[in-house]
Design a protein around this motif. Structure first.
Motif, PDB file in Angstrom:
ATOM      1  N   ALA A  58      11.282  -0.832 -12.600  1.00  0.00           N
ATOM      2  CA  ALA A  58      12.418  -0.258 -13.322  1.00  0.00           C
ATOM      3  C   ALA A  58      12.076   1.119 -13.893  1.00  0.00           C
ATOM      4  CB  ALA A  58      12.870  -1.203 -14.415  1.00  0.00           C
ATOM      5  N   GLY A  59      10.835   1.318 -14.268  1.00  0.00           N
ATOM      6  CA  GLY A  59      10.418   2.590 -14.846  1.00  0.00           C
ATOM      7  C   GLY A  59      10.140   3.676 -13.825  1.00  0.00           C
ATOM      8  N   GLY A  60      10.267   3.376 -12.536  1.00  0.00           N
ATOM      9  CA  GLY A  60      10.039   4.383 -11.500  1.00  0.00           C
ATOM     10  C   GLY A  60       8.959   3.980 -10.516  1.00  0.00           C
ATOM     11  N   LEU A  61       8.375   4.986  -9.896  1.00  0.00           N
ATOM     12  CA  LEU A  61       7.372   4.782  -8.852  1.00  0.00           C
ATOM     13  C   LEU A  61       6.074   4.244  -9.458  1.00  0.00           C
ATOM     14  CD1 LEU A  61       7.043   5.157  -5.824  1.00  0.00           C
ATOM     15  CD2 LEU A  61       6.388   7.517  -6.241  1.00  0.00           C
ATOM     16  N   ALA A  62       5.601   3.123  -8.913  1.00  0.00           N
ATOM     17  CA  ALA A  62       4.368   2.497  -9.401  1.00  0.00           C
ATOM     18  C   ALA A  62       3.218   2.665  -8.422  1.00  0.00           C
ATOM     19  CB  ALA A  62       4.606   1.010  -9.670  1.00  0.00           C
ATOM     20  N   GLY A  63       3.531   2.828  -7.118  1.00  0.00           N
ATOM     21  CA  GLY A  63       2.469   2.957  -6.132  1.00  0.00           C
ATOM     22  C   GLY A  63       2.981   3.407  -4.780  1.00  0.00           C
ATOM     23  N   THR A  64       2.037   3.859  -3.943  1.00  0.00           N
ATOM     24  CA  THR A  64       2.359   4.295  -2.584  1.00  0.00           C
ATOM     25  C   THR A  64       1.268   3.826  -1.625  1.00  0.00           C
ATOM     26  OG1 THR A  64       1.127   6.383  -2.712  1.00  0.00           O
ATOM     27  CG2 THR A  64       3.435   6.431  -3.417  1.00  0.00           C
ATOM     28  N   LEU A  65       1.651   3.726  -0.360  1.00  0.00           N
ATOM     29  CA  LEU A  65       0.695   3.457   0.705  1.00  0.00           C
ATOM     30  C   LEU A  65       1.306   3.931   2.014  1.00  0.00           C
ATOM     31  CD1 LEU A  65      -1.950   2.135   1.772  1.00  0.00           C
ATOM     32  CD2 LEU A  65      -0.660  -0.008   1.954  1.00  0.00           C
ATOM     33  N   ILE A  66       0.549   4.695   2.777  1.00  0.00           N
ATOM     34  CA  ILE A  66       0.970   5.060   4.120  1.00  0.00           C
ATOM     35  C   ILE A  66       0.355   4.033   5.061  1.00  0.00           C
ATOM     36  CG2 ILE A  66       0.874   6.762   5.965  1.00  0.00           C
ATOM     37  CD1 ILE A  66       0.700   8.939   3.795  1.00  0.00           C
ATOM     38  N   ALA A  67       1.222   3.362   5.822  1.00  0.00           N
ATOM     39  CA  ALA A  67       0.811   2.334   6.780  1.00  0.00           C
ATOM     40  C   ALA A  67       1.235   2.804   8.166  1.00  0.00           C
ATOM     41  CB  ALA A  67       1.460   1.000   6.422  1.00  0.00           C
ATOM     42  N   GLY A  68       0.395   3.621   8.781  1.00  0.00           N
ATOM     43  CA  GLY A  68       0.730   4.206  10.072  1.00  0.00           C
ATOM     44  C   GLY A  68       0.205   3.375  11.227  1.00  0.00           C
ATOM     45  N   PHE A  69       1.044   3.228  12.232  1.00  0.00           N
ATOM     46  CA  PHE A  69       0.653   2.497  13.435  1.00  0.00           C
ATOM     47  C   PHE A  69       0.929   3.384  14.636  1.00  0.00           C
ATOM     48  CE2 PHE A  69       1.623  -0.714  16.823  1.00  0.00           C
ATOM     49  CZ  PHE A  69       0.348  -1.234  16.929  1.00  0.00           C
ATOM     50  N   ASP A  70      -0.095   3.616  15.443  1.00  0.00           N
ATOM     51  CA  ASP A  70       0.053   4.518  16.592  1.00  0.00           C
ATOM     52  C   ASP A  70       0.239   3.757  17.898  1.00  0.00           C
ATOM     53  OD1 ASP A  70      -2.498   3.566  17.206  1.00  0.00           O
ATOM     54  OD2 ASP A  70      -3.506   5.442  16.722  1.00  0.00           O
ATOM     55  N   GLY A  71       0.480   2.462  17.798  1.00  0.00           N
ATOM     56  CA  GLY A  71       0.626   1.638  18.989  1.00  0.00           C
ATOM     57  C   GLY A  71      -0.666   0.950  19.389  1.00  0.00           C
ATOM     58  N   TRP A  72      -1.752   1.377  18.772  1.00  0.00           N
ATOM     59  CA  TRP A  72      -3.053   0.814  19.089  1.00  0.00           C
ATOM     60  C   TRP A  72      -3.803   0.400  17.827  1.00  0.00           C
ATOM     61  CZ3 TRP A  72      -8.018   3.863  20.130  1.00  0.00           C
ATOM     62  CH2 TRP A  72      -9.007   3.045  20.686  1.00  0.00           C
ATOM     63  N   ARG A  73      -3.809   1.301  16.843  1.00  0.00           N
ATOM     64  CA  ARG A  73      -4.548   1.031  15.602  1.00  0.00           C
ATOM     65  C   ARG A  73      -3.635   1.100  14.393  1.00  0.00           C
ATOM     66  NH1 ARG A  73     -10.498   3.371  16.493  1.00  0.00           N
ATOM     67  NH2 ARG A  73     -10.897   2.084  18.310  1.00  0.00           N
ATOM     68  N   CYS A  74      -4.029   0.383  13.364  1.00  0.00           N
ATOM     69  CA  CYS A  74      -3.293   0.319  12.105  1.00  0.00           C
ATOM     70  C   CYS A  74      -4.076   1.107  11.060  1.00  0.00           C
ATOM     71  CB  CYS A  74      -3.159  -1.127  11.649  1.00  0.00           C
ATOM     72  SG  CYS A  74      -2.488  -2.234  12.894  1.00  0.00           S
ATOM     73  N   HIS A  75      -3.504   2.201  10.598  1.00  0.00           N
ATOM     74  CA  HIS A  75      -4.191   3.100   9.674  1.00  0.00           C
ATOM     75  C   HIS A  75      -3.541   3.059   8.289  1.00  0.00           C
ATOM     76  CE1 HIS A  75      -6.321   4.738  13.107  1.00  0.00           C
ATOM     77  NE2 HIS A  75      -5.160   4.938  13.713  1.00  0.00           N
ATOM     78  N   LEU A  76      -4.373   2.992   7.272  1.00  0.00           N
ATOM     79  CA  LEU A  76      -3.910   2.953   5.884  1.00  0.00           C
ATOM     80  C   LEU A  76      -4.433   4.170   5.133  1.00  0.00           C
ATOM     81  CD1 LEU A  76      -4.729  -0.800   5.504  1.00  0.00           C
ATOM     82  CD2 LEU A  76      -2.427   0.169   5.429  1.00  0.00           C
ATOM     83  N   TYR A  77      -3.512   4.874   4.492  1.00  0.00           N
ATOM     84  CA  TYR A  77      -3.848   6.093   3.759  1.00  0.00           C
ATOM     85  C   TYR A  77      -3.082   6.123   2.441  1.00  0.00           C
ATOM     86  CZ  TYR A  77      -4.578   7.700   8.614  1.00  0.00           C
ATOM     87  OH  TYR A  77      -4.947   7.819   9.924  1.00  0.00           O
ATOM     88  N   ARG A  78      -3.588   6.880   1.527  1.00  0.00           N
ATOM     89  CA  ARG A  78      -2.895   7.229   0.288  1.00  0.00           C
ATOM     90  C   ARG A  78      -2.430   6.023  -0.515  1.00  0.00           C
ATOM     91  NH1 ARG A  78      -4.519  11.385  -1.640  1.00  0.00           N
ATOM     92  NH2 ARG A  78      -2.792  12.735  -2.049  1.00  0.00           N
ATOM     93  N   LEU A  79      -3.299   5.002  -0.596  1.00  0.00           N
ATOM     94  CA  LEU A  79      -3.030   3.915  -1.536  1.00  0.00           C
ATOM     95  C   LEU A  79      -3.254   4.498  -2.925  1.00  0.00           C
ATOM     96  CD1 LEU A  79      -2.457   0.984  -2.300  1.00  0.00           C
ATOM     97  CD2 LEU A  79      -4.903   0.519  -1.997  1.00  0.00           C
ATOM     98  N   ALA A  80      -2.188   4.588  -3.670  1.00  0.00           N
ATOM     99  CA  ALA A  80      -2.266   5.149  -5.025  1.00  0.00           C
ATOM    100  C   ALA A  80      -1.392   4.298  -5.937  1.00  0.00           C
ATOM    101  CB  ALA A  80      -1.782   6.595  -5.038  1.00  0.00           C
ATOM    102  N   VAL A  81      -1.943   3.951  -7.078  1.00  0.00           N
ATOM    103  CA  VAL A  81      -1.203   3.187  -8.081  1.00  0.00           C
ATOM    104  C   VAL A  81      -1.246   3.975  -9.380  1.00  0.00           C
ATOM    105  CG1 VAL A  81      -1.078   1.021  -9.381  1.00  0.00           C
ATOM    106  CG2 VAL A  81      -1.730   0.989  -6.961  1.00  0.00           C
ATOM    107  N   HIS A  82      -0.103   4.134  -9.989  1.00  0.00           N
ATOM    108  CA  HIS A  82      -0.025   4.857 -11.259  1.00  0.00           C
ATOM    109  C   HIS A  82      -0.928   4.164 -12.277  1.00  0.00           C
ATOM    110  CE1 HIS A  82       1.553   6.403 -15.027  1.00  0.00           C
ATOM    111  NE2 HIS A  82       2.014   7.423 -14.301  1.00  0.00           N
ATOM    112  N   PRO A  83      -1.663   4.939 -13.083  1.00  0.00           N
ATOM    113  CA  PRO A  83      -2.589   4.325 -14.056  1.00  0.00           C
ATOM    114  C   PRO A  83      -1.935   3.277 -14.962  1.00  0.00           C
ATOM    115  CG  PRO A  83      -3.000   6.680 -13.909  1.00  0.00           C
ATOM    116  CD  PRO A  83      -1.772   6.407 -13.073  1.00  0.00           C
ATOM    117  N   ALA A  84      -0.673   3.450 -15.312  1.00  0.00           N
ATOM    118  CA  ALA A  84       0.007   2.479 -16.189  1.00  0.00           C
ATOM    119  C   ALA A  84       0.319   1.169 -15.482  1.00  0.00           C
ATOM    120  CB  ALA A  84       1.299   3.092 -16.735  1.00  0.00           C
ATOM    121  N   HIS A  85       0.189   1.140 -14.150  1.00  0.00           N
ATOM    122  CA  HIS A  85       0.536  -0.060 -13.381  1.00  0.00           C
ATOM    123  C   HIS A  85      -0.669  -0.687 -12.676  1.00  0.00           C
ATOM    124  CE1 HIS A  85       4.859   0.551 -13.911  1.00  0.00           C
ATOM    125  NE2 HIS A  85       4.600   1.829 -13.750  1.00  0.00           N
TER     126      HIS A  85
END
Length: 141
Positions: free
Chosen positions: A54-81
């Motif tokens: 309710a207070g807004g954005l708490a976290g992000t994650l890029i979950a990219g799939f190129d058809g072969w591999r599953c890549h995870l980037y930019r897992l970020a969680v706001h310090p308050a969460h």
């Protein structure tokens, strides 16, 4: 965690995601700009996952799939969460996405010096692969 909502980002979210990363993410990327995120969403509209409360954005994650591999980037969680299950929920959503797409193994980009991230990734069942290193070459001037 009942009020946590996971969804894919849209073009309308790009500026808020970039602002969020300056506060919540460790380090920066050559692609941390509106143009880079717009390309990501245009190519794979479901790749950039957002965790919202309710207070807004708490976290992000890029979950990219190129058809072969599953890549995870930019897992970020706001310090308050942090330590409230946000990273776990984002990773679960990414893994469900990968499984539905036929992915077999997720790999994550994690800064060597980010000890807090090491704990989060380990708790989620990820481990470094000591026999591999990341080799990079910037392609843009």
């Amino acid at each position: 965690m009942n009020d946590l909502r996971i969804r894919s980002a849209t073009a309308a979210d790009l500026d808020s995601v970039l602002a969020f990363w300056t506060e919540a993410a460790e380090g920066t990327s050559i692609s941390d700009d509106t143009e880079g995120l717009a390309r990501l969403i245009a190519r794979d509209p479901e790749a950039l996952l957002l965790a919202e409360r309710a207070g807004g954005l708490a976290g992000t994650l890029i979950a990219g799939f190129d058809g072969w591999r599953c890549h995870l980037y930019r897992l970020a969680v706001h310090p308050a969460h942090r330590e409230q299950g946000v990273a776990t929920a984002l990773l679960r959503a990414a893994e469900e996405r990968f499984t539905a797409l036929g992915g077999r193994r997720g790999d994550a980009m994690v800064l060597d010096g980010n000890e807090l991230a090491h704990h989060a990734w380990s708790a989620a069942g990820y481990a470094p692969q000591p026999e591999w290193s990341r080799w990079v070459k910037p392609l843009a001037g």
